[in-house]
Structure formats: C-alpha cells, structure tokens
Design a protein around this motif. Structure first.
Motif, short mmCIF file in Angstrom:
data_model
loop_
_atom_site.label_atom_id
_atom_site.label_comp_id
_atom_site.label_asym_id
_atom_site.label_seq_id
_atom_site.Cartn_x
_atom_site.Cartn_y
_atom_site.Cartn_z
N ILE A 169 0.84 -1.21 0.00
CA ILE A 169 0.00 0.00 0.00
C ILE A 169 0.87 1.25 0.00
O ILE A 169 0.67 2.17 -0.79
CB ILE A 169 -0.92 0.03 1.25
CG1 ILE A 169 -1.92 -1.12 1.20
CG2 ILE A 169 -1.67 1.36 1.31
CD1 ILE A 169 -2.80 -1.20 2.44
N LYS A 170 1.87 1.26 0.90
CA LYS A 170 2.71 2.46 0.99
C LYS A 170 3.42 2.76 -0.33
O LYS A 170 3.49 3.92 -0.77
CB LYS A 170 3.76 2.30 2.10
CG LYS A 170 3.14 2.31 3.50
CD LYS A 170 4.24 2.37 4.58
CE LYS A 170 3.61 2.33 5.96
NZ LYS A 170 4.47 2.96 6.98
N PHE A 171 3.95 1.72 -0.98
CA PHE A 171 4.67 1.94 -2.24
C PHE A 171 3.72 2.36 -3.36
O PHE A 171 4.01 3.29 -4.11
CB PHE A 171 5.45 0.69 -2.65
CG PHE A 171 6.72 0.49 -1.89
CD1 PHE A 171 7.67 1.51 -1.83
CD2 PHE A 171 7.00 -0.70 -1.24
CE1 PHE A 171 8.87 1.34 -1.12
CE2 PHE A 171 8.19 -0.89 -0.54
CZ PHE A 171 9.12 0.12 -0.48
N ALA A 172 2.59 1.64 -3.50
CA ALA A 172 1.66 1.97 -4.59
C ALA A 172 1.20 3.42 -4.43
O ALA A 172 1.13 4.18 -5.40
CB ALA A 172 0.49 1.00 -4.58
N HIS A 173 0.90 3.78 -3.18
CA HIS A 173 0.48 5.16 -2.89
C HIS A 173 1.59 6.16 -3.25
O HIS A 173 1.35 7.17 -3.91
CB HIS A 173 0.11 5.26 -1.41
CG HIS A 173 -0.24 6.64 -0.96
ND1 HIS A 173 -1.44 7.24 -1.28
CD2 HIS A 173 0.46 7.56 -0.24
CE1 HIS A 173 -1.47 8.46 -0.76
NE2 HIS A 173 -0.32 8.67 -0.13
N ALA A 174 2.82 5.85 -2.83
CA ALA A 174 3.94 6.76 -3.10
C ALA A 174 4.23 6.87 -4.59
O ALA A 174 4.76 7.89 -5.06
CB ALA A 174 5.20 6.31 -2.34
#
Lengths: 350, 350
Positions: free
Chosen positions: B192-197
């Motif tokens: 989630i954190k990477f896709a969001h970033a």
C-alpha cells in the motif's frame, strides 16, 4: 431476406441436418459472400453439444469461412464482386469501446457478435455460421485471403491460425527464440508452423512419442516427450516462450519449469479449471502464465498476410457436409490431421 | 574468526536461545557490520520450524539487518567506518551468470548465498543471519540506508520492502494506475505504501472489514472487501495491476476477474499450491498471473533511495531478543502491526 440452405443441430443430441435459414439483404456497409469452404473447429462441436451451456438451437456452426464476394453495399470500397475473402469468429462489435479502438474486437466491452450463437442485431434471434451457402457480414469483419494460398487450406487460419499466431506475435517471438508448442492438434499444428516461420527454434512438447515424425514434418526442430522426466529436466529453464494448446484442464507445473526467467506460457486451449499451480513455480524466476483469445480483425489480416508471405496454410482433410456427423465423432477422438474443411459445393448440390 | 553472540533454534521444536557463533575475519572485499536492528520476517519462522524441509540447525534467522560499518577490507571504497548500512536476504552470488549480470542475483543460476541457511563459502557449514551482534558480508551485497529514514523502521525494507517494491516497479506501476494490494500483513502494508507513493489509486483488497481504517491510514484510497460479491462485481475488469500478498494457497479466480484486459496479478506470498484456476479467466481479456521474488541488489538500493525520497518506512513494533519466541507466536496469529524489529542492544547487553 433470402432463404438459403444450411446444416444445423436442432438440439444437444441431434445430428446435424439440412435446414433452411434466412440471411439479411445487403445493407450499405455489408458484404455478401458465397461460401466455398468452411473449417470445422472444436468449438463447433462444443456448441452443438451445448458443452458451454449457452447454445441456442438451431445451431448452424462454422467460423472458418472462405468464399467469393457476391455483392457489396454502397459504402463498401475495399471489396468487390469476385474477391476471395474470409470471415472468422466475429461478424460485428461495438467499434466504440476501448478494446475495439485498440483493434481487439474479441474483447469488445459491449460484447462482440460472434459468427454463430450470438444475438443477431439485424434479424433478431441468433447468428448462424458458415455451414451454409452464403453469409452477409459488415465490411469491417471481412478479411482478404492472399491469392497465392490454397483457399481450402486457408479456412482454418481464421480461427486455429489466429488463435496461435496472436500470442506468438503479441509476446514478441522472434528469430532464435526457443519456443515450445504444447499439444499437437488443430491449434498445435498451426503453432508449430507459425513459430517455425517466425524463425524460432521450435520444440513440439507432447505426451505421445508417435507424434514426433509428424511434428518434425510440420516444422518442429525438436520433440520433447513430456512424460520423460529426464528429458524434461534437460530442458528446464530453457524456453523463451510456451504456447499451451492442451484443450482440457491439466497440471501446468512441469511446463512452467521449462520456462526461462521472465518468460511466459500462454494458454489458448483450456477453457476450464486447471490443476493446482504451485506459487513457487512462478515466484522462482519471475515467470508468467497468461491467456489469449483468437485475435482482433487487424491482427487477423496481418496473420493472413504473414501466411501469404511465408506460404503457411493448415493441414486439412476435405469432407462433404453430408459427412459432418461422422467428422464430429472423429474430431472428438482427435482422429484428424489436423482440421476438417467442408467443401460447401456439397451443400449447394444437394 | 571471531566468536560473537547470537540467538538460534537448535531444532524444529526448540525455542530460540542464546548461542555463540563464529564470523570470518574481514577479507579484502568484505564489510563488517555492527548490527543495530533486525526485522522479523515470516520466513524466519518457517525456517526455524523447518516448514520448507530444508532447515539446517542451528538456525540463526534474520535477513532484515541494519547496522553501522565497523571495518572494511582493502578493496572497499564505497563504505567506511560508521556508515549506516543494510543487508537483506542475500550475502553473495556467483556474479558471473546471466541473472547476476542482469542485476537479478536472487535468480543466480549457480545459487545465491542467502543470509542464513545457505552454504557458507568461507567457513564451511551454513550461513548465520542477523539475530547476532555482527556480520561480515561481501561489499557487493551491502546497501546504503538514507540518513533521513528512521533506521529501526527501515529494517523490514530489506525484505518486505523490496518484495513489494520490485513487482510494482518491474511491471511499471505509474501515477493514475488503479492498483490493488491483496492481503494486509507485513508485505501488504508495504505494498500500500509503495503503490500510494508511486501515485497509483491504491485499493486495499481484504477479507476483513476491520482492517479498513488501518489500510486508509497506510495510504489506501479505497478498501474492497473481497467477500462482498456486489463490491467485487463493481470493481470487475478495472485494475491495472494486482499485488497478491496472501501467504497461503487460495482461489485466485475472483481476483483475476478484477483485472483489466492485458493486466497482471503478481504473487509474492503464496509459496505453495494454489487452488484450481479457470483457464477462461486468463483467456478472456488476455490476462496474466506472475510471480516475483525479493529483488536484485541494484533494485534494492533503488527502493531504499525511493524510500528516502518519499519518506517511506515500515510500521514496526520493537522487541528485545529475549522476547523473540513470544513474538513468533504472535506473528503466527498475525498479531503484529506490521513487523517486529529486534533492538540488538538487548543481545549485546545480555
């Protein structure tokens, strides 16, 4: 509307018999075709026997159609009377969705009109296929058959041909690649011919050692017997691409093990549940499994042009329409090399 | 050789306990690291309990290592004493095969040396991981930790981070893509954190409605409850990419139905047999399923730099080494948000 002769199944268990059907009159965007030849696809058999639980009777099968143009509508400039043309699995689509705009009408988001057993926008009821004297089709779904090809043997290109050409082209198979074609039937025999014509080192992968000689005649450089564990080990991790034409559920793990890192196996035959796949077989080597469905109209024309250039046609056995039921029995036993094609003269003369 | 303190399991059923192990002296290409923090990966638990039937005892787990450089060999110019560095899942590879040359050491054709439970080329026996005071590693496998990151929370980037970053990067996830992350655990929370970033419209896909709030805090734009058939239908055919972090075998068909035409779902968690997949779910829409394994060293550094730039770290719970067995019990019940990290001071002070 015109009444014409066709061959149809009236129910799941009925033999195909002569039946009169109606075709629409030629509208401004239409092309009317005198059908000369029609290939017999395994889908025809599935649909006649209602294997996919969506058959509408009477079923007039046939989506590997070759014929001569009889008449064209006012808006048609690309085709004229007497042209040798083909019609494959689709006769219409919305032409406006993103798939249609990307020349992938087979994935039309509003539902492509299939050549048979689809809703008929013009006459109501459902569409009737190529086991018939003639057909009327929108110009956007008419294909040009290169004149140098044997027209009879070109018929199965419209389904078996594009189904195997499309994934090889889409995944960029090129000269020098090591390509495996799994399963030697109607699809597999075309897979070998195309992979070979594209310059790939082509390996026929089969359970049956007795298919080796044929596979080599069709263009395979090597034959790999999938039941031979030592042979399978020797080829492990060595394939750039695998075209999987097995028509039923099966264990994919031994084939995935044949792929190189980052390589893909494409399923074109098994429209049914596959045996459990081990996640590790994809994770180790970042491998992919994908599916592919026929091809769009533009790509189908590219495939036909490729066939004209490389002189690729199908290996066929000609039959009269009166022998279609016997042919279906043989097809079910895989007793054909490699595709039946109906000489439609037999229907017209009957 | 130097004797140092470590924590190890002596057999499948044994608790981890203090044990002295030996580390090699620094050779010309080596970097010796004083270990400050070590993340606790689910693989640590699998290996300690011999779930993969390949464990060699004693097992000293730990491949999410953060530390300070203590000493470097004569050939080492990129690192100096005091640098904040990391070591992930690998400590060596052949450096000559095509995978190594393509910066994909995780697929080293001669077998990468994993941080623990791999053959130790230098001392014989097998390698020991990061639940220890210090480690000596070839310079090619040392990573630089951006100084702006919280060093403790950066530890799990070395495995959970690269495992989720690599497929998102390799399959080209970009701003505006609709990306689904399936499963919210150690891997999923980083997905989630990477896709969001990366600027994707990020959807957490989970069976548990009670994870919604957390998912949104982590950066999910939406939460899709996979048990809700209506919701699943609404999202059908809409995802550009799916990152599947489910750690066990499962039915992939409902997720494949979420993919757009030509889109891919990548498996990173389930290193075991998956439930039967329907061939038609790949064929309709030319969809792909693939696997991905951690990432190469160059890509791991890129991921760390990306984290430095976007201020991405893991959500962690700090523990002392003396509490590792209790942490394993909680890990097995998924009772951690979202990764345990061991403060190695607790080992040194003991």
């Amino acid at each position: 509307m015109t009444a014409i002769k066709a061959y149809a199944a009236s129910s799941k268990d009925a033999d195909l018999k002569s039946l009169d059907i109606k075709r629409r009159d030629v509208k401004k965007d239409d092309v009317k075709i005198d059908i000369l030849y029609c290939g017999v696809c395994h889908s025809d058999l599935h649909q006649v026997r209602n294997d996919w639980k969506n058959s509408q009777y009477p079923v007039v099968p046939g989506h590997e159609i070759i014929g001569k143009v009889l008449e064209v509508g006012d808006n048609v400039s690309d085709f004229k009377q007497g042209d040798l043309v083909g019609v494959g699995c689709m006769v219409d689509s919305c032409q406006t969705c993103s798939s249609c705009k990307d020349d992938l009408e087979q994935f039309c988001e509003n539902g492509a009109t299939m050549t048979y057993n689809s809703k008929d926008k013009h006459l109501g009821g459902h569409t009737f296929g190529g086991y018939s004297e003639s057909i009327v089709v929108d110009k956007e779904f008419i294909l040009t058959i290169p004149e140098n090809l044997d027209a009879k043997a070109a018929a199965p290109l419209l389904c078996a041909g594009i189904t195997t050409y499309s994934p090889l082209a889409h995944w960029g198979v090129k000269e020098g690649d090591k390509v495996g074609v799994i399963g030697l039937g109607g699809l597999g025999h075309m897979g070998i011919k195309f992979a070979h014509a594209m310059g790939a080192h082509t390996v026929m992968i089969t359970t049956s050692p007795d298919k080796s000689e044929d596979a080599k005649k069709l263009g395979a450089d090597e034959v790999l017997i999938s039941k031979n564990e030592d042979e399978m080990k020797k080829h492990a991790g060595s394939f750039d691409f695998l075209l999987n034409t097995i028509p039923v559920g099966h264990d994919m793990n031994p084939y995935v093990n044949l792929l190189k890192r980052d390589a893909t196996m494409v399923i074109v035959g098994a429209v049914e549940p596959l045996d459990p796949l081990h996640g590790g077989s994809l994770i180790m080597g970042r491998k992919s499994i994908a599916g592919s469905l026929i091809g769009g109209i533009r790509e189908t024309q590219q495939m036909l042009d490729f066939c004209g250039e490389h002189n690729v046609v199908c290996d066929i056995e000609m039959i009269d329409i009166q022998n279609i039921n016997e042919a279906y029995d043989r097809l079910q036993k895989s007793d054909v090399k490699y595709r039946f094609v109906i000489d439609m003269k037999s229907l017209k003369d009957s």
